[in-house]
Scaffold this active site. Structure first.
Site, mmCIF file in Angstrom:
data_model
loop_
_atom_site.group_PDB
_atom_site.id
_atom_site.type_symbol
_atom_site.label_atom_id
_atom_site.label_comp_id
_atom_site.label_asym_id
_atom_site.label_seq_id
_atom_site.Cartn_x
_atom_site.Cartn_y
_atom_site.Cartn_z
ATOM 1 N N ASP A 59 0.392 -13.072 0.006
ATOM 2 C CA ASP A 59 0.737 -14.533 0.476
ATOM 3 C C ASP A 59 -0.947 -14.360 0.863
ATOM 4 O OD1 ASP A 59 1.926 -17.027 0.361
ATOM 5 O OD2 ASP A 59 1.083 -17.529 2.256
ATOM 6 N N ASP B 223 5.133 -23.063 -5.969
ATOM 7 C CA ASP B 223 3.897 -23.668 -5.649
ATOM 8 C C ASP B 223 3.546 -24.498 -6.526
ATOM 9 O OD1 ASP B 223 3.798 -22.495 -3.592
ATOM 10 O OD2 ASP B 223 2.760 -20.781 -3.749
ATOM 11 N N GLU C 202 -1.666 -13.290 -4.174
ATOM 12 C CA GLU C 202 -1.593 -14.308 -4.365
ATOM 13 C C GLU C 202 -2.824 -15.484 -4.699
ATOM 14 O OE1 GLU C 202 -0.250 -19.092 -3.012
ATOM 15 O OE2 GLU C 202 -0.135 -17.391 -1.803
#
Length: 570
Positions: A326, A423, A355
């Site tokens: 992340d 997301d 990410e």
């Protein structure tokens, strides 16, 4: 010739090894410049000054700005020197070296300024991950995928399938996932990416309270162990979402720093502007503007060691196959190099997927940090073309070519390509519920280079707007009618084609012609071809070979929002 448009550098995305004895060379020139021929003047590095050989480099691709001249060359000597010879349409000749463009070139002084592959060191070669190569990913938001009667979450606060909000806890669990392994096998996916599973107060778990505990919402360590073992028995790999950019403000580490200030041994584990943490003033770095997610200081060796030990714990004890990382672009490069080194000591095929939403050359093109990213740049192009019709077929083709040449070629095979995720809006929503656009986009995704990823529920076109709406519950009781079997049928066909022997290790080509997109996958005498019609007109096509799948095709007439996949063989 536009001299200033020539692009090439040694040891870069324009010149790199693809194997222990093969290199790829890319020369970019102005699109449709007055170039008749490009040749490579070359020899082994230490003999270039005596003699050079010549080889044509063909124009392989074009986008909106550049023509791409690409050559793959196998070497006898791992030290290679070269200069470009460019002949214009009026027969003028120019030479392009590290010194720039010149009308003549003295090879006897070439050691000053030829381009070079100084030496192919095996550790510098970016590898296509052999464990994940040809895998098809399935992303699961754990709380919303599947419940189990064998593990009941005491914090459930909604009925399964009801509208979700930021605080909803639906009851999906690790046991629920394990019980759906037969479903995953039947669908044809063979790699899972799970959103975070660690102790956390939220439903999404991106605010980790304790890395060494599994969230009570999802189960216990024994459940994780059982899940991994059964996935592996069914030839399904597992990637866990790891959040190291920040931590929960409820974590004992942060609470200690909050209460003790500089007297806490953890104070320097965070980035605080002052002598103590002030929650109201938020004088500490956080994820975004979220004061409940304080940023970890991964410039601190103690924090680096702590996080790497967490990673080692899950890889060694639970046999995890990879991590999705992340907010990876806000973490120091030095940390990723250290983590990559440590993980490879345990598993030589371990994969690190970042990410990173933007151009990530600095993370990917050296091979010593991340292996992959979530390829949101491709997602954006797919939205613009398939969902919104903001780009023409030619513009889409050009943009895809640009993306393919953003990274070294082996990197492209490692990228995680997606249409939906937790997301962003679900792709069916981006398509304004048009299932035909949705199907065409997935057809392209499965023909593209890299690792395709299905977000849970996309196989039935599960709807969802922006977070948290993109995290709806999977409708197990009524999935055949939830958005329809038609989408599911096509995705299964695409997966089957993707896994066929004719597709695996095939070469990729994309062209635009008469408003149609042609994607070709060639392997020896076998050729798979995907033709997509996103124009506003019906197009007549010549059908060659066996038709494997099609939509809106009638007697060689390919209608708008139609596609065909054919196989021509020996």
């Amino acid at each position: 010739m536009e001299k200033s448009s020539l692009l090439h550098y040694s040891d870069s995305i324009y010149s790199f090894p693809v194997s222990e004895n093969e290199i790829e060379i890319r020369l970019l020139t102005k699109k449709d410049d007055d170039i008749k021929r490009v040749e490579l003047m070359y020899n082994d590095k230490y003999f270039f000054h005596e003699k050079v050989y010549f080889k044509d480099i063909l124009k392989t691709y074009s986008d909106s700005e550049y023509d791409y001249y690409i050559l793959k060359e196998k070497l006898n000597d791992l030290r290679f020197a070269y200069v470009f010879k460019i002949t214009l349409k009026n027969d003028e000749v120019y030479y392009f070296s590290e010194s720039g463009v010149s009308k003549s070139y003295d090879i006897s002084k070439g050691f000053y300024d030829f381009f070079q592959v100084s030496y192919i060191n095996p550790v510098d070669i970016i590898k296509v991950n052999s464990k994940f190569k040809d895998r098809i990913f399935y992303q699961i938001f754990v709380d919303r995928f599947a419940k189990s009667n064998n593990y009941i979450n005491p914090r459930i606060n909604m009925q399964w399938g009801d509208k979700v909000d930021a605080k909803s806890i639906a009851g999906g669990s690790l046991k629920g996932i394990e019980e759906k392994i037969p479903y995953l096998n039947e669908l044809g996916v063979d790699a899972l990416y799970l959103t975070p599973i660690f102790k956390s107060p939220s439903n999404h778990k991106y605010d980790v309270e304790d890395y060494y505990q599994i969230s009570e919402d999802f189960g216990k360590k024994e459940d994780l162990s059982s899940l991994v073992q059964n996935l592996h028995k069914n030839n399904i790999l597992i990637v866990l979402d790891m959040v190291f950019n920040h931590i929960s403000s409820l974590s004992s580490i942060f609470v200690d720093a909050l209460l003790k200030g500089k007297d806490s041994k953890y104070f320097s584990w965070f980035i605080v502007h002052g002598d103590c943490i002030d929650l109201k003033k938020k004088n500490y770095e956080t994820f975004g503007e979220c004061n409940y997610m304080p940023k970890l200081n991964l410039n601190n060796k103690e924090v680096v060691d702590y996080v790497i030990n967490v990673c080692r714990y899950y890889v060694i004890n639970f046999k995890i196959d990879g991590f999705r990382l992340d907010v990876s672009d806000e973490i120091p490069h030095a940390f990723w190099r250290k983590l990559k080194e440590e993980m490879l000591l345990i598993d030589s095929d371990f994969i690190l997927i970042g990410e990173n939403w933007h151009n990530s050359q600095s993370y990917l093109n050296r091979g010593d940090e991340l292996d992959s990213i979530m390829n949101y740049a491709l997602t954006k192009e797919m939205i613009n073309f398939f969902a919104k019709s903001k780009t023409s077929p030619l513009e889409f083709k050009n943009n895809v070519i640009s993306l393919l040449n953003r990274y070294k070629s082996n990197v492209n095979y490692n990228l995680l390509n997606l249409l939906s995720s937790h997301d962003i809006y679900r792709f069916i929503n981006e398509c304004n519920d048009c299932e035909e656009r949705f199907i065409l986009a997935y057809a392209f995704l499965f023909f593209y280079i890299g690792m395709p990823c299905i977000y849970y529920g996309d196989e039935f076109a599960l709807k969802g707007g922006y977070d948290p709406d993109s995290r709806r519950c999977f409708n197990w009781d009524n999935k055949d009618n939830s958005n329809n079997i038609k989408v599911n049928k096509y995705l299964k066909e695409f997966i089957k084609i993707r896994k066929s022997s004719e597709f695996i290790d095939s070469n990729f080509e994309i062209i635009e012609k008469d408003g149609l997109i042609f994607v070709k996958r060639q392997k020896k005498e076998n050729k798979l071809t995907l033709i997509i019609n996103m124009s506003q007109k019906t197009k007549e096509i010549k059908v060659k070979g066996e038709v494997l799948s099609s939509l809106n095709l009638d007697n060689n007439q390919l209608k708008n929002h139609g596609f065909i996949i054919t196989l021509e063989g020996e």
